[in-house]
Design an enzyme around this catalytic site. Structure first.
Site, PDB file in Angstrom:
ATOM      1  CG  HIS A 139       5.386  55.526   3.423  1.00  0.00           C
ATOM      2  ND1 HIS A 139       5.115  54.215   3.153  1.00  0.00           N
ATOM      3  CD2 HIS A 139       4.296  56.013   4.041  1.00  0.00           C
ATOM      4  CE1 HIS A 139       3.896  53.918   3.611  1.00  0.00           C
ATOM      5  NE2 HIS A 139       3.382  55.005   4.139  1.00  0.00           N
ATOM      6  CD  GLN A 151      -1.237  53.706  -3.392  1.00  0.00           C
ATOM      7  OE1 GLN A 151      -0.480  53.525  -4.336  1.00  0.00           O
ATOM      8  NE2 GLN A 151      -0.999  53.202  -2.198  1.00  0.00           N
ATOM      9  CB  CYS A 163      -3.971  48.139   6.100  1.00  0.00           C
ATOM     10  SG  CYS A 163      -3.026  49.431   5.310  1.00  0.00           S
ATOM     11  CB  SER A 171      -3.324  57.145   8.681  1.00  0.00           C
ATOM     12  OG  SER A 171      -2.995  56.002   7.934  1.00  0.00           O
TER      13      SER A 171
HETATM   14  C1  LIG Z   1      -0.794  54.118   2.336  1.00  0.00           C
HETATM   15  C2  LIG Z   1      -2.104  54.793   2.217  1.00  0.00           C
HETATM   16  C3  LIG Z   1      -2.636  55.559   3.270  1.00  0.00           C
HETATM   17  C4  LIG Z   1      -1.959  55.652   4.602  1.00  0.00           C
HETATM   18  O1  LIG Z   1      -0.797  56.443   4.560  1.00  0.00           O
HETATM   19  P1  LIG Z   1       0.254  56.356   5.771  1.00  0.00           P
HETATM   20  O2  LIG Z   1       1.229  57.438   5.495  1.00  0.00           O
HETATM   21  O3  LIG Z   1       0.860  55.001   5.703  1.00  0.00           O
HETATM   22  O4  LIG Z   1      -0.527  56.599   7.015  1.00  0.00           O
HETATM   23  C5  LIG Z   1      -3.838  56.200   3.073  1.00  0.00           C
HETATM   24  N1  LIG Z   1      -4.500  56.115   1.916  1.00  0.00           N
HETATM   25  C6  LIG Z   1      -4.029  55.400   0.876  1.00  0.00           C
HETATM   26  C7  LIG Z   1      -4.786  55.355  -0.403  1.00  0.00           C
HETATM   27  C8  LIG Z   1      -2.821  54.712   0.994  1.00  0.00           C
HETATM   28  O5  LIG Z   1      -2.370  53.988  -0.034  1.00  0.00           O
END
Ligand SMILES: *Cc1c(COP(=O)(O)O)cnc(C)c1O
Length: 396
Positions: free
Chosen positions: A203, A181, A326, A73
């Site tokens: 993560h 992803q 989310c 994010s």
């Molecule tokens: C999980 C995700 C995010 C956010 O990543 P965080 O490290 O949790 O802030 C942003 N974009 C996509 C496509 C995600 O799957």
């Protein structure tokens, strides 16, 4: 209690023991500050430099193009807001993205719209894939940035990133991709794909939470995220999260090294899941069957309420999702499913299963037994389904 089956790897993944082992020294004895001049701090400094190098090798960029952040994010916000601010100075206030981006991108664009930027959101059609032609046609004189995600987090569709990169480079427009992803799951080459900015998150590939990076092409002018010390080449101040950085690099190295071998195995399990679940009447696969992440299954079942489906699966020890983590908890249907043309009531009955290397053939069997049972049970209780069946009979 049966063993838990974790099928929500798009939401987050298990921290690998090897990754924790690599991080451990930096959480304990090796606590020196990487900015300190004495040898004890230098150990951290060198470890961080090596991590940057490892990431560069995995993703086809330079070590000096890697900026560590607190996650995906943050990287998305940084890339888009800072490029927007920089190019607005030259009168370029038009941004292009897609209707099915992650909220980290969509909400950032919303915030910029309030500041006077104009945003064009491209359609993704019923297969969930952006058309390169559309990107080309949307680019204007005043376009500052194109931001298209590498792979969608809900329906797993993979976008023509190299082609979009080529179009943007040709038009002299900057190109950002949210590759959260994709990193660790698909082959990526930052340079060859003509990407200017890329966001990633540890993560999502078995690294630690709260760690990510923004890759930023060398020579690209854009502002600092956090002012303060000289960390991250003056662009993001704050004492480095040494353990997190080492964990990110270790997880990425492990993922990249086995990409070729594990991908076909995961894909085979994914396709078995899709084939099995497609046997359920009034079901559909969401997103292109081929252009999709190796571990992503996203299906809709008419006459079923997604949240109930998840609760019943949870009771059977299966962790799944109805869309993105989310947005769960809100009753609005997923913007991703709506973007590929699903009706509200169909979008509501959706199930996302995201598997990985850990998922066994037995797990797949268990899921293939559990989902039809739960769907049948929920349909038996659903007035909506009863209506649908009645109408179908009358139609015949
Ligand atoms: C999980 C995700 C995010 C956010 O990543 P965080 O490290 O949790 O802030 C942003 N974009 C996509 C496509 C995600 O799957």
């Amino acid at each position: 209690m049966a063993k838990m089956i974790y099928a929500d790897n798009a939401a987050t993944t298990r921290l690998l023991p090897e990754v924790l082992d690599a991080m451990m020294p930096y959480l304990t004895e090796e606590y020196g500050n990487a900015s300190s001049l004495y040898g004890f701090g230098q150990t951290s400094r060198y470890a961080i430099a090596d991590a940057r190098e490892d990431i560069a090798n995995c993703l086809g960029c330079l070590a000096s193009e890697v900026y560590f952040t607190s996650g995906g994010s943050e990287a998305d916000n940084w890339a888009i807001k800072m490029v927007a601010a920089e190019l607005a100075k030259k009168g370029k206030k038009h941004l292009i993205s897609t209707a099915f981006e992650h909220h980290a991108v969509l909400h950032t664009l919303k915030a910029l719209e309030k500041q006077g930027f104009e945003v064009t959101l491209l359609p993704v059609y019923d297969n969930g894939v952006v058309r390169v032609e559309d990107v080309k046609n949307a680019i204007r004189e005043d376009t500052a940035l194109v931001s298209v995600m590498f792979a969608n987090n809900e329906i797993g569709t993979v976008q023509p990133i190299a082609e979009i990169g080529a179009v943007c480079r040709e038009a002299g427009v900057l190109f950002h991709t949210d590759a959260v992803q994709a990193v660790g799951h698909l082959p990526i080459n930052f340079k060859e794909m003509n990407i200017d900015l890329l966001s990633l998150s540890a993560h999502k590939f078995h690294g630690p939470k709260g760690m990510g990076a923004l890759l930023c092409r060398r020579g690209l002018r854009f502002g600092n995220l956090i002012d303060g010390g000289a960390q991250e080449r003056n662009r993001r101040a704050g004492t480095e999260n040494t353990a997190g950085i080492i964990g990110t690099a270790t997880a990425m190295k492990l993922a990249c090294a086995k990409l070729d071998t594990v991908t076909p195995l995961i894909q085979a399990k994914r396709d078995r899941l899709i084939a099995g679940l497609s046997q359920i009447s009034h079901s559909r696969l969401n997103g292109d069957a081929e252009k999709r992440l190796p571990g992503n299954v996203n299906m809709s079942f008419e006459g079923v309420e997604g949240e109930s489906l998840l609760l019943y699966l949870d009771a059977k020890g299966i962790c799944a999702s109805s869309g993105s983590a989310c947005t769960s908890g809100s009753l609005d249907p997923s913007h991703v499913l709506l973007s590929i043309g699903l009706k509200h009531e169909v979008a509501h009955g959706s199930l996302r299963l995201t598997i990985d290397e850990d998922t066994t053939d037995d797990d797949i069997d268990t899921i293939l037994k559990a989902v039809p049972e739960v769907v049948d049970r929920l349909r038996a209780m659903s007035p909506l389904w009863e209506d649908m069946m009645k109408r179908e009979k009358e139609g015949n």
